[in-house]
Scaffold this active site. Structure first.
Site, PDB file in Angstrom:
ATOM      1  N   GLU A  49      16.261 -19.626  58.562  1.00  0.00           N
ATOM      2  CA  GLU A  49      17.035 -18.388  58.696  1.00  0.00           C
ATOM      3  C   GLU A  49      16.073 -17.234  58.442  1.00  0.00           C
ATOM      4  OE1 GLU A  49      21.590 -19.812  57.608  1.00  0.00           O
ATOM      5  OE2 GLU A  49      20.586 -18.408  56.268  1.00  0.00           O
ATOM      6  N   ASP A  60      24.261  -8.499  49.841  1.00  0.00           N
ATOM      7  CA  ASP A  60      23.130  -9.129  49.170  1.00  0.00           C
ATOM      8  C   ASP A  60      22.917  -8.615  47.760  1.00  0.00           C
ATOM      9  OD1 ASP A  60      21.758 -11.017  51.012  1.00  0.00           O
ATOM     10  OD2 ASP A  60      21.822  -9.267  52.347  1.00  0.00           O
TER      11      ASP A  60
END
Lengths: 267, 404
Positions: A49, A60
């Protein structure tokens, strides 16, 4: 068969689980990313990824926020990330690459332009964190017609009917977020993940990867018992941050961690 | 349902869209919480007890209706249309923000959530949230960029006096947009017991809708007060636009009155030619940030740009999606006033009317003064005076070279 499908089929035949590391493209330097991708593969990664940096990474935690900031100091753009994938593909034609990030850089490039350029570069799937299936209906055609896998998230709070919908909309694999929180959170509850995976399996026929809070080989191995792949991001990005001024040291540290996870998964 | 009808008051549509704008562009980790909020709000919107509780607090806690005031000396100074001020600055806590925080705190209460969180730039929404937290006995945590914490010490202290915890956000540009990112991150992690009070008519559906609904009391009062005071509806409405909650509160009830012109005034900063402004509707393009599609200030790679305005409350790279739609269908006009024009308007209103406007509202006053001069004396402009200027005195003193 898509590269992602092929990888999961091969692993299943061997009785293994997928190891899916995440790194942010351009962190800490643009020219560090492609060598790091090859190092990940050499250490045992099945799928990579590759994070597309964004100025406002809302889902995040601090680790990946800082990775985005480091990458954006050098203006790492979506164009740059696609160029990195094309470079990687010159010597690796097997390992699937999933671009992971937020929608706005794609929105700015244009969906069709992006989808075409992604295929051209050798990208296999896209995971746009802030594009849920409801909003994707207007644009998913650009990806599907080019056989780019659309990878969606499922959360612990996702209700059964949504799980079913996501299972139908997604391809390649679905990404189960192991806990209520942001990336890089600490404690993952393996029993809780196991219970939710059982629920998810009722509706989702494609492979399920689990991420958020997996930072050791031990956790990776425990979680892998109930899913098809484990996704490791912040633990790797932390090592890159600690060795930001020494690319070789960063590669060694990351390879050691990914290698230990591979060993733990295959044990 | 057609979304091309400019007078369609039923927007947003079922998916939360205003034309191409709005929507719910969030990580799956927030979907369940937003679904729950939407379901609850749709029910309470029609619930007599909820509406009565809201109206009661607007009347007796906020002090509504706020006056509609004819600024005679300002009107004479401009030499054109009559300028009326909608005095949201006279609300409890000194701005329109409280209309929304009362509404959302009531929602939190009806949903059984004991904790609220909020993001804030200058601190006005933070203070309004801390205030209603005290009023309803809720725990309150306010996220504020560390740069703003430093710039707005007095409001930080106010929030603490009210019992709120202020968390200084260190990420990104350390301002409002980063505070919003951090509030979302906190919400994802504590979604079971926490209600997120968004301060403006932006963010993922249903926030732009519910904030607009709570702020629409402004426009509804103006409709009634206009008839009472000058026997008809005004010719033009003027309001400043950062996220756009005070403007949408004034505009929304007027969408289906095409004879009433609407002007949203963005922060022109140092001028629209460079990048030192906060005017996404004037100079930006549609993109996705903070859960909605809307006009944004972004670079050629889709990264969100830092903004500049003398007024912290307008210093935001996005705008509420309903404004983006009103721009696209041509129902509202979006213009800009620079830092200097806003400062000049601040001084004019203070000297001519004895009313000290917030620097945000000063942008609206600046454009209204320009507009009035082009209109006839029998015409009427209503300006939303969204907040009072006490909080900005330190900024203005510094700019004027005065040290306390």
């Amino acid at each position: 068969m898509s590269r992602i499908k092929q990888v999961f089929a091969d692993l299943e035949r061997q009785g293994k689980k997928a190891l899916i590391p995440y790194i942010t493209a351009g962190d800490p330097q643009k020219d560090a990313t492609v060598p790091m991708m090859h190092a990940l593969v050499d250490a045992g990664a099945d799928i990579i990824e590759l994070g597309v940096p964004f100025s406002d990474p809302m889902a995040d935690g601090p680790t990946i926020q800082l990775a985005c900031e480091r990458a954006l100091v050098h203006n790492t753009s979506l164009h740059d990330v696609l160029a990195m994938v094309a470079e990687f593909r010159k010597t690796n034609s097997n390992t699937p690459i999933v671009l992971m990030g937020y929608l706005n850089p794609v929105e700015r490039m244009g969906y069709e332009t992006f989808a075409a350029a992604a295929v051209e570069a050798g990208v296999d799937g896209v995971l746009m964190v802030d594009l849920p299936p409801e909003e994707a209906v207007d644009v998913e055609g650009f990806f599907k017609t080019r056989d780019l896998d659309m990878i969606y998230l499922i959360a612990p709070t996702t209700k059964d009917e949504r799980i079913e919908r996501i299972g139908q909309a997604g391809s390649g694999y679905v990404y189960y977020v192991s806990l209520k929180g942001v990336t890089g959170s600490k404690a993952l509850d393996v029993d809780d993940v196991a219970r939710n995976l059982e629920r998810i399996r009722k509706y989702v026929s494609i492979p399920v990867g689990v991420g958020f809070g997996i930072n050791t080989g031990e956790t990776a191995a425990a979680v892998s018992k109930v899913c098809d792949g484990v996704i490791v991001g912040s633990a790797i990005v932390n090592l890159i941050a600690e060795n930001a001024d020494n690319a070789n040291a960063a590669q060694e540290a990351v390879s050691a961690l990914v290698g230990s996870m591979r060993t733990a998964l295959d044990a | 349902m057609s979304t091309n009808n400019p007078f369609d008051l039923d927007l947003p549509d079922a998916r939360g869209h205003f034309g191409i704008h709005g929507g719910r562009f969030v990580s799956e980790t927030l979907s369940a919480a937003l679904d729950e909020l939407e379901t609850t709000y749709k029910k309470l919107r029609e619930d007599a007890d909820f509406q009565a509780a809201f109206d009661k607090d607007l009347a007796h806690y906020v002090g509504r209706p706020s006056p509609l005031y004819l600024a005679e000396r300002l009107t004479a100074h401009c030499g054109g249309a009559q300028i009326y001020l909608k005095r949201e600055d006279l609300n409890h806590t000194g701005a329109h923000k409280i209309n929304n925080t009362i509404g959302q705190a009531l929602l939190a209460k009806f949903m059984g959530k004991k904790k609220i969180i909020a993001e804030t730039g200058a601190g006005q929404h933070g203070v309004a949230s801390a205030t209603v937290a005290a009023r309803f006995g809720l725990e309150c945590k306010v996220f504020m960029g560390s740069t703003d914490v430093e710039r707005q010490k007095l409001n930080v202290y106010r929030m603490k006096l009210l019992g709120a915890e202020v968390e200084a956000v260190q990420s990104g540009t350390k301002t409002l947009k980063d505070a919003m990112n951090e509030a979302m991150r906190h919400w994802v992690t504590h979604v079971d017991d926490t209600f997120y009070i968004i301060g403006t008519a932006a963010g993922p559906h249903p926030y732009p809708m519910l904030v607009r609904d709570f702020q629409s009391v402004i426009g509804r009062e103006v409709q009634r007060q206009s008839v009472e005071q000058f026997g008809r509806q005004p010719d033009a409405l003027v309001a400043c636009v950062g996220g756009g909650s005070n403007a949408i509160g004034l505009f929304h009830p007027y969408i289906r009155y095409p004879e009433v012109a609407m002007y949203g005034v963005e922060a022109g900063g140092l001028g629209l030619d460079g990048n030192d402004h906060a005017a996404p509707l004037s100079k930006g393009r549609p993109g996705v940030l903070h859960g909605n599609r809307t006009y944004l200030m972004e670079d050629e790679n889709g990264q969100i740009m830092g903004t500049h305005s003398i007024s912290a409350g307008l210093d935001y790279p996005g705008v509420g999606p309903e404004h983006s739609w009103l721009k696209d269908v041509g129902r509202a006009h979006y213009v800009a006033a620079t830092d200097d024009e806003a400062l000049d308007a601040f001084h004019k209103l203070t000297q001519l009317e004895g009313i000290m406007p917030a620097l945000e509202s000063s942008h609206a006053v600046a454009y209204a003064m320009r507009l009035a001069a082009t209109m006839k004396p029998d015409q009427v402009i209503v300006v939303n005076l969204s907040g009072r200027g006490d909080k900005d005195i330190h900024t203005i003193a510094t700019l004027d070279g005065v040290t306390a």
